[in-house]
Design a protein around this motif. Structure first.
Motif, PDB file in Angstrom:
ATOM      1  N   LEU A  98       0.926  -1.136  -0.002  1.00  0.00           N
ATOM      2  CA  LEU A  98      -0.031   0.043  -0.186  1.00  0.00           C
ATOM      3  C   LEU A  98       0.896   1.134   0.031  1.00  0.00           C
ATOM      4  CD1 LEU A  98      -2.756  -0.910   2.733  1.00  0.00           C
ATOM      5  CD2 LEU A  98      -2.848  -1.197   0.207  1.00  0.00           C
ATOM      6  N   GLU A  99       0.780   2.052  -0.927  1.00  0.00           N
ATOM      7  CA  GLU A  99       1.555   3.369  -0.968  1.00  0.00           C
ATOM      8  C   GLU A  99       0.529   4.795  -0.580  1.00  0.00           C
ATOM      9  OE1 GLU A  99       4.574   1.993  -4.740  1.00  0.00           O
ATOM     10  OE2 GLU A  99       3.032   3.569  -4.837  1.00  0.00           O
ATOM     11  N   PHE A 100       0.931   5.347   0.120  1.00  0.00           N
ATOM     12  CA  PHE A 100       0.232   6.301   0.513  1.00  0.00           C
ATOM     13  C   PHE A 100       0.962   7.526   0.173  1.00  0.00           C
ATOM     14  CE2 PHE A 100      -0.973   3.178   3.193  1.00  0.00           C
ATOM     15  CZ  PHE A 100      -2.390   3.276   3.482  1.00  0.00           C
ATOM     16  N   HIS A 101       0.452   8.496  -0.830  1.00  0.00           N
ATOM     17  CA  HIS A 101       1.165   9.573  -1.321  1.00  0.00           C
ATOM     18  C   HIS A 101       0.785  10.911  -0.707  1.00  0.00           C
ATOM     19  CE1 HIS A 101       3.127   7.385  -4.860  1.00  0.00           C
ATOM     20  NE2 HIS A 101       2.042   6.393  -4.473  1.00  0.00           N
ATOM     21  N   PHE A 102       1.457  11.840  -0.343  1.00  0.00           N
ATOM     22  CA  PHE A 102       1.314  12.921   0.298  1.00  0.00           C
ATOM     23  C   PHE A 102       1.960  14.225  -0.318  1.00  0.00           C
ATOM     24  CE2 PHE A 102       0.818   9.818   3.701  1.00  0.00           C
ATOM     25  CZ  PHE A 102      -0.189  10.245   4.583  1.00  0.00           C
ATOM     26  N   GLU A 103       1.172  15.166  -0.251  1.00  0.00           N
ATOM     27  CA  GLU A 103       1.810  16.601  -0.777  1.00  0.00           C
ATOM     28  C   GLU A 103       2.846  16.965   0.308  1.00  0.00           C
ATOM     29  OE1 GLU A 103      -1.152  19.293  -1.497  1.00  0.00           O
ATOM     30  OE2 GLU A 103      -1.927  19.275   0.594  1.00  0.00           O
ATOM     31  N   ALA A 104       3.683  17.925  -0.087  1.00  0.00           N
ATOM     32  CA  ALA A 104       4.670  18.518   0.788  1.00  0.00           C
ATOM     33  C   ALA A 104       3.626  18.983   1.926  1.00  0.00           C
ATOM     34  CB  ALA A 104       5.498  19.596   0.151  1.00  0.00           C
ATOM     35  N   ASN A 105       4.353  18.885   2.954  1.00  0.00           N
ATOM     36  CA  ASN A 105       3.359  19.374   4.382  1.00  0.00           C
ATOM     37  C   ASN A 105       4.506  19.915   5.619  1.00  0.00           C
ATOM     38  OD1 ASN A 105       3.744  16.758   6.116  1.00  0.00           O
ATOM     39  ND2 ASN A 105       3.185  16.058   4.222  1.00  0.00           N
ATOM     40  N   ASP A 106       4.196  20.307   6.482  1.00  0.00           N
ATOM     41  CA  ASP A 106       5.000  20.439   7.775  1.00  0.00           C
ATOM     42  C   ASP A 106       5.239  19.468   8.886  1.00  0.00           C
ATOM     43  OD1 ASP A 106       5.087  23.369   6.788  1.00  0.00           O
ATOM     44  OD2 ASP A 106       3.169  23.666   7.767  1.00  0.00           O
ATOM     45  N   PHE A 107       4.780  18.226   8.592  1.00  0.00           N
ATOM     46  CA  PHE A 107       4.733  17.249   9.455  1.00  0.00           C
ATOM     47  C   PHE A 107       5.814  16.101   9.246  1.00  0.00           C
ATOM     48  CE2 PHE A 107       0.440  18.912   9.182  1.00  0.00           C
ATOM     49  CZ  PHE A 107       0.151  19.002  10.826  1.00  0.00           C
ATOM     50  N   PHE A 108       5.968  15.878   7.946  1.00  0.00           N
ATOM     51  CA  PHE A 108       7.411  14.966   7.789  1.00  0.00           C
ATOM     52  C   PHE A 108       7.836  15.316   6.171  1.00  0.00           C
ATOM     53  CE2 PHE A 108       3.432  12.318   7.681  1.00  0.00           C
ATOM     54  CZ  PHE A 108       3.433  12.219   6.202  1.00  0.00           C
ATOM     55  N   THR A 109       8.882  14.747   6.158  1.00  0.00           N
ATOM     56  CA  THR A 109       9.662  14.983   4.722  1.00  0.00           C
ATOM     57  C   THR A 109       9.165  14.007   3.807  1.00  0.00           C
ATOM     58  OG1 THR A 109      11.824  13.862   5.420  1.00  0.00           O
ATOM     59  CG2 THR A 109      11.508  16.442   5.744  1.00  0.00           C
ATOM     60  N   ASN A 110       8.737  12.842   3.962  1.00  0.00           N
ATOM     61  CA  ASN A 110       8.375  11.898   3.479  1.00  0.00           C
ATOM     62  C   ASN A 110       7.199  12.255   2.155  1.00  0.00           C
ATOM     63  OD1 ASN A 110       8.989  10.691   5.972  1.00  0.00           O
ATOM     64  ND2 ASN A 110       9.129   9.034   4.918  1.00  0.00           N
ATOM     65  N   THR A 111       7.379  11.896   0.962  1.00  0.00           N
ATOM     66  CA  THR A 111       6.308  12.208  -0.126  1.00  0.00           C
ATOM     67  C   THR A 111       5.396  10.698  -0.263  1.00  0.00           C
ATOM     68  OG1 THR A 111       7.629  11.426  -1.842  1.00  0.00           O
ATOM     69  CG2 THR A 111       7.495  13.816  -1.313  1.00  0.00           C
ATOM     70  N   MET A 112       5.905   9.848   0.424  1.00  0.00           N
ATOM     71  CA  MET A 112       5.122   8.619   0.108  1.00  0.00           C
ATOM     72  C   MET A 112       5.447   7.569   1.408  1.00  0.00           C
ATOM     73  SD  MET A 112       5.309   5.525  -2.717  1.00  0.00           S
ATOM     74  CE  MET A 112       6.756   5.065  -2.512  1.00  0.00           C
ATOM     75  N   LEU A 113       4.471   7.282   2.020  1.00  0.00           N
ATOM     76  CA  LEU A 113       4.519   6.177   3.188  1.00  0.00           C
ATOM     77  C   LEU A 113       4.194   4.685   2.553  1.00  0.00           C
ATOM     78  CD1 LEU A 113       3.070   8.168   6.159  1.00  0.00           C
ATOM     79  CD2 LEU A 113       5.519   8.093   5.312  1.00  0.00           C
ATOM     80  N   THR A 114       4.769   3.623   2.963  1.00  0.00           N
ATOM     81  CA  THR A 114       4.432   2.285   2.348  1.00  0.00           C
ATOM     82  C   THR A 114       4.163   1.426   3.429  1.00  0.00           C
ATOM     83  OG1 THR A 114       6.766   1.372   2.312  1.00  0.00           O
ATOM     84  CG2 THR A 114       5.744   2.634   0.303  1.00  0.00           C
ATOM     85  N   LYS A 115       3.487   0.455   3.134  1.00  0.00           N
ATOM     86  CA  LYS A 115       3.102  -0.885   4.048  1.00  0.00           C
ATOM     87  C   LYS A 115       3.139  -2.181   3.150  1.00  0.00           C
ATOM     88  CE  LYS A 115       1.779  -2.383   8.022  1.00  0.00           C
ATOM     89  NZ  LYS A 115       0.443  -1.841   8.876  1.00  0.00           N
ATOM     90  N   THR A 116       3.723  -2.953   3.538  1.00  0.00           N
ATOM     91  CA  THR A 116       4.021  -4.215   2.636  1.00  0.00           C
ATOM     92  C   THR A 116       3.487  -5.443   3.210  1.00  0.00           C
ATOM     93  OG1 THR A 116       5.936  -3.158   1.185  1.00  0.00           O
ATOM     94  CG2 THR A 116       5.629  -5.526   1.280  1.00  0.00           C
ATOM     95  N   TYR A 117       2.666  -6.152   2.701  1.00  0.00           N
ATOM     96  CA  TYR A 117       2.254  -7.240   3.230  1.00  0.00           C
ATOM     97  C   TYR A 117       2.615  -8.703   2.416  1.00  0.00           C
ATOM     98  CZ  TYR A 117      -0.986  -4.645   6.051  1.00  0.00           C
ATOM     99  OH  TYR A 117      -1.493  -3.492   6.785  1.00  0.00           O
ATOM    100  N   LYS A 118       3.474  -9.466   3.032  1.00  0.00           N
ATOM    101  CA  LYS A 118       3.866 -10.811   2.362  1.00  0.00           C
ATOM    102  C   LYS A 118       3.112 -11.831   2.864  1.00  0.00           C
ATOM    103  CE  LYS A 118       8.727  -9.071   1.902  1.00  0.00           C
ATOM    104  NZ  LYS A 118       9.956  -9.422   2.841  1.00  0.00           N
ATOM    105  N   MET A 119       2.742 -12.508   1.945  1.00  0.00           N
ATOM    106  CA  MET A 119       1.627 -13.740   2.003  1.00  0.00           C
ATOM    107  C   MET A 119       2.178 -15.144   1.490  1.00  0.00           C
ATOM    108  SD  MET A 119      -1.826 -11.845   0.853  1.00  0.00           S
ATOM    109  CE  MET A 119      -1.227 -11.283  -0.649  1.00  0.00           C
TER     110      MET A 119
END
Length: 398
Positions: A219-240
């Motif tokens: 799952l890729e969470f894409h963010f615009e520039a903000n004052d909270f963190f510098t990441n533009t994308m946060l990820t969560k990977t599930y291995k099955m």
């Protein structure tokens, strides 16, 4: 009484530490939520409660009748043959789910251009044409032509008035935040201090593992520039894994999560909502002096979603960790299967209404059954309504 800073704590005699008593505790950096919501979140994050619920659900399957033990050996032998056939069925089922995963990967590529266009509209990178914005309502929702014209004219005047008062908003503001708040499974994870951050969420994408690679999705969470963190994308990977357990093949019920990994969030200083500061004033019993102790402790937040429990190399987990991991996988699976493909319907609330309609239908069926039973009683020649009637009020009082 004089205040003693944290720097003085190291200079205090260890023996004096026993004479310190806490006189006050206060929290900073946390917005207060309702007690009910806090309780719900705590319950969802409590491994013991999740494990107990799972145990309760498992118990609903019933228990053996004992008939199997009473069968002759020759019949038990044949039953064993059936169980061996069942194991082979489980392996075929595992192959089925592997092919389903391949189909998901194939069609994800077909969906993606549409999801990309959705993202462009949400973040104002693309303005849809008049033709693209036309929407035909259901027949039961259609109004008469005159009524439609009247409402269109009224809406046009209201829009013009709003345009005069403020600038036209760009894209669809707070699209994903609204989606999250409309879904109970996700809103239970949200805290008030998460909402200003999620206003900057522009898109959520699902990426499947490459062909020939172990089954997984990200799952890729894409963010615009903000004052909270510098990441533009946060990820969560599930291995099955999609294969029966050799020691318990009958437990196979489709792909199961093996582990999930989050990502590091590069928080701006002072903006990390997953931590909170606790200040405690402590009074020395002997000298009467007071010092302030500052601690940083974990804080409830949606962004804890990106720091899931770690799975040991041997893959063995205790019951608590398994329960937390199962709840985490349920959320990830729901985002992948329901939220991303049908985001606009959760934004408008239509998807939620559909779920509610399902429950209403079940209730109506139950009411119909009760009505049928009452009709049957009235048509029964031996039915006497006086026998089933409630006693008079005075009889109830005696």
């Amino acid at each position: 009484m004089a205040d003693i800073d944290n720097k003085d704590q190291a200079e205090m005699d260890p023996a004096d530490m026993e004479d310190v008593e806490e006189v006050e505790e206060e929290e900073t950096g946390e917005d207060e939520n309702s007690k009910a919501r806090q309780l719900t979140v705590q319950m969802m994050q409590n491994p013991q409660i999740l494990a107990a619920l799972q145990e309760r659900l498992d118990g609903l399957n019933g228990s053996p009748s004992g008939y199997m033990e009473s069968l002759p050996k020759v019949v038990k032998r044949r039953v064993n043959a059936l169980k061996n056939l069942q194991v082979k069925c489980a392996h075929i089922e595992a192959k089925f789910y592997e092919e389903v995963h391949e189909l998901e990967r194939k069609y994800a590529a077909l969906y993606q251009p549409l999801f990309d266009k959705r993202s462009d509209i949400v973040k104002a990178a693309y303005e849809p044409t008049d033709e693209e914005c036309e929407w035909k309502a259901d027949e039961e929702e259609e109004l008469t032509v005159s009524k439609q014209d009247e409402m269109k004219e009224k809406a046009k005047l209201e829009e013009e008035k709003k345009d005069e008062e403020k600038e036209d908003p760009k894209g669809i503001p707070e699209f994903w935040l609204t989606v999250f708040k409309n879904v109970d499974l996700l809103s239970d994870m949200l805290q008030e201090h998460d909402e200003p951050i999620l206003k900057h969420l522009q898109d959520i994408k699902v990426k499947f593992s490459d062909p020939g690679q172990p089954m997984s999705f990200t799952l890729e969470f894409h963010f615009e520039a903000n004052d909270f963190f510098t990441n533009t994308m946060l990820t969560k990977t599930y291995k099955m894994r999609s294969e029966p357990d050799e020691n318990d093949p009958f437990s196979f019920d489709g792909p199961e999560i093996m582990c999930c990994t989050g990502c590091t969030i590069d928080w701006t200083k002072g903006k990390n909502v997953t931590l909170k500061t606790i200040k405690k004033k402590q009074k020395h019993k002997g000298r009467g002096t007071v010092r302030t102790v500052t601690k940083t402790v974990p804080n409830d937040s949606f962004f804890n979603f990106f720091t899931p429990p770690e799975v040991p190399e041997n893959g063995e987990l205790d019951e608590d960790s398994e329960a937390v991991l199962a709840a985490d996988f349920e959320i990830g699976h729901f985002i992948r299967e329901r939220i991303v493909p049908r985001a606009v319907l959760y934004f408008t609330g239509e998807a939620i209404e559909d779920d509610d309609d399902d429950y209403d239908e079940e209730g109506e069926e139950a009411d119909d059954e009760e009505g049928e039973e009452e009709a049957d009683e009235e048509n029964d020649p031996d039915y006497d309504p006086k026998k089933d009637a409630a006693p008079p009020a005075e009889c109830k009082q005696q």
